[in-house]
Every structure is written in C-alpha cells, then in structure tokens.
Design an enzyme around this catalytic site. Structure first.
Site, PDB file in Angstrom:
ATOM      1  N   GLY A   1      14.205 -49.645 -64.152  1.00  0.00           N
ATOM      2  CA  GLY A   1      14.929 -48.576 -63.449  1.00  0.00           C
ATOM      3  C   GLY A   1      15.135 -47.285 -64.664  1.00  0.00           C
ATOM      4  O   GLY A   1      16.184 -47.829 -65.211  1.00  0.00           O
ATOM      5  N   HIS A   2      14.493 -46.267 -64.803  1.00  0.00           N
ATOM      6  CA  HIS A   2      14.598 -45.676 -65.855  1.00  0.00           C
ATOM      7  C   HIS A   2      15.220 -44.149 -65.455  1.00  0.00           C
ATOM      8  O   HIS A   2      14.412 -43.474 -64.665  1.00  0.00           O
ATOM      9  CB  HIS A   2      13.513 -45.401 -66.820  1.00  0.00           C
ATOM     10  CG  HIS A   2      13.064 -46.559 -67.644  1.00  0.00           C
ATOM     11  ND1 HIS A   2      11.840 -46.543 -68.417  1.00  0.00           N
ATOM     12  CD2 HIS A   2      13.792 -47.799 -67.503  1.00  0.00           C
ATOM     13  CE1 HIS A   2      11.767 -47.789 -68.515  1.00  0.00           C
ATOM     14  NE2 HIS A   2      12.717 -48.678 -68.124  1.00  0.00           N
TER      15      HIS A   2
ATOM     16  N   GLN B   1      12.901 -52.761 -69.947  1.00  0.00           N
ATOM     17  CA  GLN B   1      13.766 -53.807 -70.315  1.00  0.00           C
ATOM     18  C   GLN B   1      14.256 -53.750 -71.830  1.00  0.00           C
ATOM     19  O   GLN B   1      14.145 -52.850 -72.170  1.00  0.00           O
ATOM     20  CB  GLN B   1      13.180 -55.396 -70.152  1.00  0.00           C
ATOM     21  CG  GLN B   1      12.598 -55.656 -68.417  1.00  0.00           C
ATOM     22  CD  GLN B   1      11.467 -54.916 -67.935  1.00  0.00           C
ATOM     23  OE1 GLN B   1      10.403 -55.050 -68.683  1.00  0.00           O
ATOM     24  NE2 GLN B   1      11.721 -54.223 -66.817  1.00  0.00           N
TER      25      GLN B   1
ATOM     26  N   LYS C   1      16.844 -45.678 -72.087  1.00  0.00           N
ATOM     27  CA  LYS C   1      15.435 -45.283 -72.537  1.00  0.00           C
ATOM     28  C   LYS C   1      14.774 -44.209 -71.728  1.00  0.00           C
ATOM     29  O   LYS C   1      14.210 -43.281 -72.466  1.00  0.00           O
ATOM     30  CB  LYS C   1      14.449 -46.897 -72.226  1.00  0.00           C
ATOM     31  CG  LYS C   1      15.057 -47.776 -73.183  1.00  0.00           C
ATOM     32  CD  LYS C   1      14.132 -48.987 -72.837  1.00  0.00           C
ATOM     33  CE  LYS C   1      14.297 -49.673 -71.577  1.00  0.00           C
ATOM     34  NZ  LYS C   1      15.456 -50.215 -71.112  1.00  0.00           N
TER      35      LYS C   1
ATOM     36  N   ASP D   1      18.431 -51.252 -69.814  1.00  0.00           N
ATOM     37  CA  ASP D   1      19.240 -50.260 -69.470  1.00  0.00           C
ATOM     38  C   ASP D   1      20.078 -49.430 -70.695  1.00  0.00           C
ATOM     39  O   ASP D   1      21.001 -48.974 -70.471  1.00  0.00           O
ATOM     40  CB  ASP D   1      20.316 -50.741 -68.200  1.00  0.00           C
ATOM     41  CG  ASP D   1      19.704 -51.545 -67.080  1.00  0.00           C
ATOM     42  OD1 ASP D   1      18.453 -50.800 -66.991  1.00  0.00           O
ATOM     43  OD2 ASP D   1      20.216 -52.328 -66.611  1.00  0.00           O
TER      44      ASP D   1
END
Ligand code: GDP
Ligand code: IMO
Ligand code: MG
Length: 422
Positions: free
Chosen positions: A40-41, A223, A16, A13
C-alpha cells in the site's frame, strides 16, 4: 538519474510511495518487481490521496511508463478494480501501463488458504494482509501456478483452473472452510483477462530496449528489507525478495545495468503484523497514533512503532548495497524532548552489531540506545536542509552515519514539496 533500485530499509511502509512519486519526475519508467497487492503506497497529489497497491507509484505523473514485472503476483480482478478506481480519480491508463505476461496470478483460493493458515497458526500467526501472497508464491515455487499469459488463453485456462479449484476445494474442506465456485471464478477471471489484455506484453524485452536507449528506470520496491523471504525475520516475512536483488530477478534487468540503490527509511521504526521488533515502544506508538499517524494503508491496522534501529538499517545497507538514504516522517518526532537510536542489541550477555538470524534470539534482544535532544520545533515547513533545526540535522546525520550510507533526501511531510534534497 540512471537506473535506481529503491528499497524499504525497515519493515515496510517507510514512505516509498511518496519518494517514488517525487523521483519519478526524473525517471522515464517505474517498475514494480515483487510483491502483490499486499503493498500500500500512499501518494498525495495536492489534497487528493492515492493508495497504490499493484500499479506503480509513478502513475500519477504524465508521460511515464509504469511496468508490473514478472516477479509480481497479480490478483487480476483486484487490479482491474485498482485501474478503474484510478481512472475515476482522473488518472488515465493507456500505453503508460505495461503488465508482464509471465507474472503469476493470485486466486480466491490463495486468499482463503492464507486466512485459514493464519487461523490454524493461532498465536503464532504471521499477521499477513490476507491477500493470498504466500500461497500464490508457494504455487509459483511448486511450479503449479497460473500466469498472466494463461489468462489470455480462455480454453486452456478454464481447464487448468478447474483442476486447481478442485484440488484447493479439497484442502479448504479439510480446514472446514466453504468450497469456492469454479463457474464464478472462471467468469470473473476471464472478464478481468479481457480488461487487462491491452496492457499485457513482454516487459523483459521492453526493459532491455529501454536500457539500450539509455532510459532512466526506477525500480519500486514493495515491503521492506526485514520482510524479505531470505533476509527478513523469517517466518514473520512476506514471500518475495524485497531486497535489491529482487529488482533484477523480478524484472529481468541484469545486475550490471543497475546504477544505484536507494534505501527509504522512517526517522523512527514501524512494523505491521507479528514478529520480533527490538525497539518497539508503547509510548511512542501511543504518541504517533494519537496524532492520527501510523495506521496501515492496506489493512487499516494500527502499526507497531518504535525508535530508530540503526542495527537493522545498517544490516539493510549491507544486504541491499544501499548508496543513498531517503529519510521520511522526520516531522513525526518534532515535539519530543528526547529521541533514541538503537546502536546495538544485547542478548544473554552477548552484544550484536548485526541482526541475528534466529528470531527467537532477536525476540530476546534488548536495544542499546544513545539519546539525542529533541529539536522541539515544526519541521514540516522546511524546504531546504538549512531550514531544519540544527538538532534535527545532527540526528539525521547520525542515523545516516550509523546506517553507513549517504543522506540524500529528507521528507518532512506527505506532500511533494515537503522533500529536501541534499
Ligand atoms: P510505503 O508503503 O513505503 O509507500 O508507505 P505507506 O504509504 O504505507 O506509509 C507511509 C505513510 O507516511 C503514508 O501515509 C505517507 O503519506 C506518509 N508519509 C510519507 N512521508 C512522510 C513524511 O515525511 N511526513 C509525514 N507526515 N508523512 C509522510
Ligand atoms: P508496503 O509495500 C508493511 C507484512 C504483513 C505481514 C507480513 C506478511 O506498503 O511497504 P503478506 O500479506 O505479505 O503475506 O504478509 O508482511 N506486509 C507489510 N508490512 N508494508 C507492506 O507493504 C507489507 N506487505 C506485507 O503485515 O506482517
Ligand atoms: Mg505501505
């Protein structure tokens, strides 16, 4: 831009997704090579918010090819849902999405086992995203997994799925969990297979040809370094190689084709899930949560927050070979009087300049801080390095120097234009 591997240099988080979206402007191809929909981007297109889980974050830019590589684990039903969701938001998916035929599949029994194992661990739980990531990579390593190419051979797939469901239902029964329906899973997966078929191909050959044609490839890490199965705070990690080497094995692009490694990090530190976190600080957590920041993009959980940990980021620079740094969320610290940076750990009278391998030792580590005066002004409007207050520049230069890599990008907000290139 050449071929760049982008990795998270902390616990995930780091921002990225935003940096990938910005850098995609100069790239031809964006590749995900590990992880699954535990990622989750977040990317903003104007006011529209997108959270990408399996589809690479380059997808919002036109005429770019996004590849889901062999090292990713794919929940095909979920991926179809993500593609449909993106299409509803105006993002068209055609020949710009390519899915590896050898990527492993995630099944409902992986998710269920993930959840049951967490319950069994009780207070020692990992705090997983419950997306079935660990059990799916477990099947891959045990050589009992099913892959995307299996999904495209319905008869054989049905036979192998039946055996997998009966084996996993026996395990779930031992956990006291409900058995899963073979019929329903078969129908759902074959339907997802039909939907995904047009995107499936040999991504290794595609990327090899792209390298020969001198295309610019951006490898999107998921990650972060300390969630790496080998280099992270084991067992409080995910189940893939999130560090730079994972981009090679997870895509089939060899190491000598890679030109540089960019590490993305926040101007502070966050972690979601359990496990040691030396610089964790309740006051800073409350402060950031109070601003509505630092809630997980996949599970919505409040992220744990702490001061910048230069021991950790220095270690990340070492294992990833980071050349360039992108520091995000600088604006989060704008109103603080004092900003702290951890420069070493102390444990049992011993000083550590690297992250100790034993999580029991890491959990006992006390951070040694140096303090920087806060800049006490709004940085979100800065568009160039020289627009930043000098105290913020001093802080950023210090964290880059302590990490041991070149400061190349500074991000002062979630939007594309809130990005400063040095
Ligand atoms: P990722 O998993 O590394 O892509 O990061 P996430 O998207 O899960 O979390 C990063 C969060 O920070 C998201 O909500 C982003 O929109 C947000 N973000 C990224 N860079 C910045 C920044 O410089 N400032 C602010 N305020 N938010 C940012
Ligand atoms: P992005 O790509 C932050 C964490 C989970 C848990 C541990 C194992 O958005 O940075 P898993 O479901 O992978 O078995 O969970 O890893 N985790 C992440 N934390 N960002 C992520 O992805 C994460 N993906 C997994 O919270 O602690
Ligand atoms: Mg995330």
């Amino acid at each position: 831009m050449a071929n760049t591997i982008l990795v998270g240099a902390q616990w995930g988080d780091e921002g990225k997704g935003k940096i990938i979206d910005v850098l995609t402007e100069q790239a031809d191809i964006v590749v995900r090579s590990q992880g699954g929909n535990n990622a989750g981007h977040t990317v903003y297109l104007g006011k529209k918010k997108f959270v990408l889980h399996l589809v690479p974050s380059g997808i919002l830019r036109k005429r770019k090819v996004c590849v889901i590589g062999n090292g990713v684990v794919i929940d095909p039903v979920n991926l179809v849902g993500e593609i449909d969701g993106l299409e509803k938001m105006g993002i068209k998916m055609g020949s710009n999405l390519l899915i590896s035929e050898t990527a492993h599949l995630v099944f409902p029994y992986h998710r269920e086992l993930d959840a049951q194992r967490e319950v069994l661990k009780g207070k020692n739980k990992i705090g997983t995203t419950k997306r079935g990531i660990g059990p799916a990579y477990g099947d891959k390593a045990a050589r009992t997994g099913l892959r995307v190419l299996d999904l495209l051979k319905p008869e054989k797939f049905a036979e192998r799925l039946k055996a997998k469901i009966s084996e996993n239902n026996a395990i779930l029964k031992a956990f006291g969990a409900k058995p899963l329906s073979y019929k329903k899973i078969l129908a759902d997966y074959l339907e997802a297979g039909r939907r995904l078929q047009p995107f499936v191909g040999n991504t290794v050959v595609y990327l090899h040809d792209a390298c020969l044609a001198n295309k610019n490839i951006l490898f999107e890490g998921a990650q972060g370094t300390f969630l790496d199965i080998d280099h992270g705070t084991y067992p409080y990690v995910t189940s893939s190689n999130t560090t730079a080497g994972g981009a090679c094995t997870g895509s089939g692009v060899p190491p000598h084709r890679m030109d540089s490694v960019m590490g993305v990090l926040k101007a502070y530190t966050t972690r979601v899930g359990e496990g040691p976190f030396p610089t964790e600080n309740t006051e800073l957590s409350d402060f950031l949560h109070g601003m509505g920041r630092e809630f997980g993009s996949t599970t919505g959980r409040a992220r744990r927050c702490g001061w910048f940990d230069a021991v950790a980021t220095g270690h990340a620079a070492m294992v990833n070979g980071i050349d360039d740094l992108a520091v995000t969320n600088v604006d989060g610290l704008d109103t603080l009087d004092v900003v702290r940076v951890c420069v070493a750990y102390r444990c049992g009278g011993k000083r550590y300049d690297h992250v100790p391998a034993d999580v029991d030792v890491l959990a006992q580590c006390e951070p040694v801080y140096v303090e920087f005066p806060g800049w006490k002004s709004d940085t979100s409007g800065a568009r160039q390095w020289k627009d930043l207050p000098s105290k913020a520049r001093t802080y950023l230069n210090a964290i880059a120097e302590l990490t041991g890599a070149r400061l190349s990008i500074v991000s002062v907000g979630p939007a594309r234009d809130q990005t400063l290139f040095l």
